[in-house]
Design an enzyme around this catalytic site. Sequence first.
Site, PDB file in Angstrom:
ATOM      1  N   ASN A 152      76.858  72.265  74.499  1.00 56.18           N
ATOM      2  CA  ASN A 152      77.478  73.588  74.529  1.00 56.18           C
ATOM      3  C   ASN A 152      76.713  74.529  73.618  1.00 56.18           C
ATOM      4  O   ASN A 152      76.521  74.233  72.435  1.00 56.18           O
ATOM      5  CB  ASN A 152      78.928  73.528  74.038  1.00 56.18           C
ATOM      6  CG  ASN A 152      79.673  74.826  74.292  1.00 56.18           C
ATOM      7  OD1 ASN A 152      79.944  75.173  75.442  1.00 56.18           O
ATOM      8  ND2 ASN A 152      79.975  75.569  73.237  1.00 56.18           N
ATOM      9  N   GLU A 153      76.230  75.616  74.163  1.00 57.58           N
ATOM     10  CA  GLU A 153      75.575  76.654  73.355  1.00 57.58           C
ATOM     11  C   GLU A 153      74.664  76.056  72.278  1.00 57.58           C
ATOM     12  O   GLU A 153      74.926  76.196  71.075  1.00 57.58           O
ATOM     13  CB  GLU A 153      76.606  77.581  72.724  1.00 57.58           C
ATOM     14  CG  GLU A 153      77.355  78.402  73.739  1.00 57.58           C
ATOM     15  CD  GLU A 153      78.262  79.465  73.118  1.00 57.58           C
ATOM     16  OE1 GLU A 153      78.568  79.371  71.920  1.00 57.58           O
ATOM     17  OE2 GLU A 153      78.665  80.387  73.842  1.00 57.58           O
ATOM     18  N   GLU A 311      81.123  81.454  80.461  1.00 57.48           N
ATOM     19  CA  GLU A 311      82.226  81.807  79.560  1.00 57.48           C
ATOM     20  C   GLU A 311      82.265  83.311  79.359  1.00 57.48           C
ATOM     21  O   GLU A 311      81.222  83.944  79.175  1.00 57.48           O
ATOM     22  CB  GLU A 311      82.019  81.227  78.142  1.00 57.48           C
ATOM     23  CG  GLU A 311      82.204  79.760  77.970  1.00 57.48           C
ATOM     24  CD  GLU A 311      82.005  79.349  76.501  1.00 57.48           C
ATOM     25  OE1 GLU A 311      82.176  80.201  75.598  1.00 57.48           O
ATOM     26  OE2 GLU A 311      81.657  78.201  76.266  1.00 57.48           O
ATOM     27  N   HIS A 362      92.345  83.004  70.057  1.00 59.37           N
ATOM     28  CA  HIS A 362      91.417  83.428  71.118  1.00 59.37           C
ATOM     29  C   HIS A 362      92.198  83.472  72.426  1.00 59.37           C
ATOM     30  O   HIS A 362      92.986  82.574  72.721  1.00 59.37           O
ATOM     31  CB  HIS A 362      90.282  82.406  71.206  1.00 59.37           C
ATOM     32  CG  HIS A 362      89.083  82.888  71.964  1.00 59.37           C
ATOM     33  ND1 HIS A 362      89.105  83.122  73.322  1.00 59.37           N
ATOM     34  CD2 HIS A 362      87.829  83.167  71.544  1.00 59.37           C
ATOM     35  CE1 HIS A 362      87.894  83.530  73.694  1.00 59.37           C
ATOM     36  NE2 HIS A 362      87.104  83.573  72.642  1.00 59.37           N
TER      37      HIS A 362
END
Length: 659
Positions: A152-153, A311, A362
């Site tokens: 991820n990222e 995302e 979030h």
Amino acid sequence: MSERLAPRVKGLSYGGDYNPEQWPESVWAEDVALMREAGVTVVSLGIFAWAWLEPADGRYEFDRLDRLMDILHAGGVAVDLATATASPPAWFSVAHPESLPVDPDGRTLTYGSRQAFCPSSPAYRRKALDLVERLAERYREHPALAMWHVHNEYACHNAHCYCEISADAFRAWLQARYTDLDGLNAAWGTAFWSQTYTDWAQVQPPRATVTSSNPTQLLDFRRFSSDAHLANFTAERDVLTRVSPGVPITTNLMAASCYALDYWQWARELPVISNDHYVLAEAPTPPAAQTAYAADATRGLAGGGSWLLMEHSTSAVNWQPRNLAKAPGALLRESLGHVARGSEGAMFFQWRASRAGSEKWHSAMLPHAGTASKVWREVVALGGALRRLAEVEGARVVAHVAILLDYPSGWAQEAPNQPSTDLGAFDEIKRWHAALWRAGIAADLVHPAADLSRYVAVLAPSLYLADDDAIANITDYTASGGTLIMGPYSGLVDRNDHLRTAPLPGAFHKLLGVRVEELFPLPEAASVALDDGSTAAVWTEQLSVTEATVLASYLDGPVAGEPAITRFGETWYLGTRLSDDALTALLASATGAPVTHRVPAQVEAVRRRHDGGNSYLFLLNHGDGPAVVDARGTDLLTGTAWTGPAEVPGRGVVVLREA
Ligand code: GAL
Ligand code: ZN
């Protein structure tokens, strides 16, 4: 490279990160039912689930994931299955303290957040690949599996590590690049401040030192670090390709916010290009322009073809100083802003809002407030919109202008000891993109050595470092009649960040027909006026023309009376940093590029077209009131056939299949 998720997911992809380890199994059935209600087609499953899948070293527990994969499949939801390697569990970090990242001051950063590992750690690599191999073996035939989501990222939090393991890996990387120490000493220009190395063991990462590190050492360390992360990606990819052949593979990039990795190198290795993007709510650049940049940059990495927005957020994020919720309608416009620019869907972080942890504030597709909420209603509406846009899949965005982006150039320019800290590299590229966006001209972000032949104009907002390939490519492009518009402080250094020989700008003085005599950065907050009515700030240069024509000169400032903007044939040079308005006006005329569609100022128009088939005009109305656009066709979102001018509701979107 860019493949597509199709045919494993029909139509455009819609869904988000799904983190089941945060929830009891009892909510899974409700999750799937609500996913169906929202029109979710795919979820990115288990991205941070390493500790859930391998609670102790070598003890793999897949039965919960088995059940979840089955439930999702039964519910018609496809799975972008994570390799779960982005956040090693605590037991791993305790067993391998040498795998923890070390900052330039020598401070070891501990676990307890995420991504707390050294990118060069063999222990991390080994354990990550063990997990990947087992996941691939177990799920390769699962009917829900649509794609592999690696990690991820990459480099989001652990871009650079300065530990001993990294130091060794850096030395090995340098030995491969320079063969011997003479090569390294020459490339780094170590005949300066007594920096000469006489033994490889003396060479270090650019750790904290008493004053400025060697700039080429800094630059090479950035190149090395990008490669170190990339090697972790390709190692996982290769396991997946071997064990689970034929399944698309991606990792989510951050094309508009991460400059730690040389994404052009990554793009070559990545089967499916996907991107994460979060609007900065309080930035001076409007959200829609930020979205446009992120999408155009990602499409550039996909070679102009398909990519996927992996995302974004339904509303507020949790990591800005003030996390502003999105206004009604913003969700649809932002998602379709990405789709308009080539995304084959719209995915979110995350499906269900977390009740605990640092991301509990979030937003998510299913918010804390549940289904009786604006967010949920807009999520359901977006699902419907994407379903109606299915035929857009595979259609390409046609851009006539290229904007050059080179990571090592930005790294070199943003190192310390430059003439001014105010002239950003990556920010300046974004600013030029925003100027084209305001002018309604579509652009691709491309590498300076890419094929430029299909563009009517090429912009080089910031190309301080130009290597020989870039120079040859740009020179060929102009020789074949293309328009080049170059920003200040370009073409000055070679790949090692050494000055090119006089006259300046070494790489491009012939092409531009100018000579730069001296750089005159401006004091903070100062501005200068030009005799064509425009204003500029940050930067000026003392220019003399050899063959170019002067288009505008300075009225005041340190080089009053001297040329500011020049033109030689189809080659333009801006020796200063024009204001946003002046830059927009200049680019709108100098590029000679067509606007996508004539629209009122509050409307953004983007077009996708199937090769030899239908074309789709996306009209995004960022204003509160309705707007009338002279365009004809059938709105895919409502079915309305517009035979006269189309009306776009305030804050709304119309997608015309053009007549
Ligand atoms: C992304 C990340 C997600 C989540 C999100 C919050 O950078 O991939 O896991 O943290 O940010 O905005
Ligand atoms: Zn390290």
